[in-house]
Design a protein around this motif. Structure first.
Motif, PDB file in Angstrom:
ATOM      1  N   ALA A  97      19.897   2.361  11.411  1.00  0.00           N
ATOM      2  CA  ALA A  97      20.038   2.550  12.858  1.00  0.00           C
ATOM      3  C   ALA A  97      21.503   2.599  13.277  1.00  0.00           C
ATOM      4  N   THR A  98      22.354   1.916  12.534  1.00  0.00           N
ATOM      5  CA  THR A  98      23.776   1.843  12.861  1.00  0.00           C
ATOM      6  C   THR A  98      24.566   1.590  11.583  1.00  0.00           C
ATOM      7  N   SER A  99      25.835   1.893  11.620  1.00  0.00           N
ATOM      8  CA  SER A  99      26.687   1.580  10.467  1.00  0.00           C
ATOM      9  C   SER A  99      27.349   0.208  10.627  1.00  0.00           C
ATOM     10  N   ASN A 100      27.094  -0.468  11.750  1.00  0.00           N
ATOM     11  CA  ASN A 100      27.621  -1.817  11.985  1.00  0.00           C
ATOM     12  C   ASN A 100      26.616  -2.851  11.483  1.00  0.00           C
ATOM     13  N   ILE A 101      26.804  -3.293  10.256  1.00  0.00           N
ATOM     14  CA  ILE A 101      25.893  -4.249   9.633  1.00  0.00           C
ATOM     15  C   ILE A 101      26.535  -5.633   9.686  1.00  0.00           C
ATOM     16  N   GLY A 103      13.129  -0.349  -0.915  1.00  0.00           N
ATOM     17  CA  GLY A 103      13.456   0.475  -2.078  1.00  0.00           C
ATOM     18  C   GLY A 103      13.194   1.944  -1.816  1.00  0.00           C
ATOM     19  N   ALA A 104      12.319   2.234  -0.848  1.00  0.00           N
ATOM     20  CA  ALA A 104      12.002   3.619  -0.521  1.00  0.00           C
ATOM     21  C   ALA A 104      12.557   4.026   0.838  1.00  0.00           C
ATOM     22  N   GLY A 105      12.613   3.078   1.765  1.00  0.00           N
ATOM     23  CA  GLY A 105      13.096   3.409   3.099  1.00  0.00           C
ATOM     24  C   GLY A 105      13.298   2.170   3.951  1.00  0.00           C
ATOM     25  N   PHE A 106      13.858   2.384   5.134  1.00  0.00           N
ATOM     26  CA  PHE A 106      14.108   1.310   6.083  1.00  0.00           C
ATOM     27  C   PHE A 106      12.930   1.199   7.037  1.00  0.00           C
ATOM     28  N   HIS A 107      12.519  -0.018   7.322  1.00  0.00           N
ATOM     29  CA  HIS A 107      11.411  -0.289   8.232  1.00  0.00           C
ATOM     30  C   HIS A 107      11.940  -1.218   9.323  1.00  0.00           C
ATOM     31  N   TYR A 108      11.794  -0.798  10.570  1.00  0.00           N
ATOM     32  CA  TYR A 108      12.361  -1.539  11.696  1.00  0.00           C
ATOM     33  C   TYR A 108      11.309  -2.392  12.374  1.00  0.00           C
ATOM     34  N   LEU A 109      11.734  -3.586  12.773  1.00  0.00           N
ATOM     35  CA  LEU A 109      10.838  -4.502  13.458  1.00  0.00           C
ATOM     36  C   LEU A 109      10.932  -4.267  14.958  1.00  0.00           C
TER      37      LEU A 109
END
Length: 166
Positions: A31-35, A59-65
């Motif tokens: 979602a952002t490059s600010n981690i 491992g396959a993708g990002f999942h957002y809460l």
């Protein structure tokens, strides 16, 4: 036997070099490059705490809460400082707006008020959660400028008497 061991020891550095390194950016689903922080949990998920949202990588993708309180229609928080998994596999979200217990199975956020001055409009920025030696069910909550608090993880409540003694 010793020849095989010697061969294994000589080839070991080459096997380590063969690992696949990848760079993930917003073009890959972040979602952002600010981690703010990364946490690898006991299930092998990589949790990504950022300014925008909380996500995990499987491992396959990002999942957002989801970050919207359905009762108020407002976000729970706007910045996640860190996610913490305790020894009982409970997740704690350390945010700019307070401390949250997160139940990953039910996808449920529970706000933990650390002080009477906190409410729905105002929360303390939580920067650290410290395990107490010999007692994994109690932790010290570190705020940014508002002091230390003693958390009982069985009740998800702050122990005021112990907090005042800190």
């Amino acid at each position: 036997m010793t020849k095989r061991l010697l061969l294994l020891l000589l080839l070991w550095p080459l096997m380590a070099i063969a690992q696949d390194n990848r760079l993930y950016t917003t073009q890959h689903g972040l979602a952002t490059s600010n981690i703010n922080s990364l946490t690898l949990d006991s299930h092998g998920l990589l949790w990504v705490a950022s300014n925008a949202q909380l996500a995990f990588f499987d491992g396959a993708g990002f999942h957002y809460l989801p970050n919207i309180n359905t009762a108020t229609g407002q976000p729970y928080y706007t910045l996640v400082n860190r996610i913490y998994e305790d020894k009982d596999n409970h997740y704690w979200l350390l945010t700019n707006f307070g401390l949250y217990y997160y139940d990953a199975l039910l996808n449920h956020h529970e706000r933990i008020l650390v002080d009477l001055n906190e409410n729905e409009q105002h929360g303390y920025s939580i920067t650290q959660l410290i395990d107490l030696p010999g007692n994994p069910r109690e932790k010290i909550v570190v705020t940014s400028g508002y002091g230390l608090y003693y958390l009982n993880c069985e009740t998800n409540k702050i122990n005021t008497a112990k907090s005042e003694a800190l």
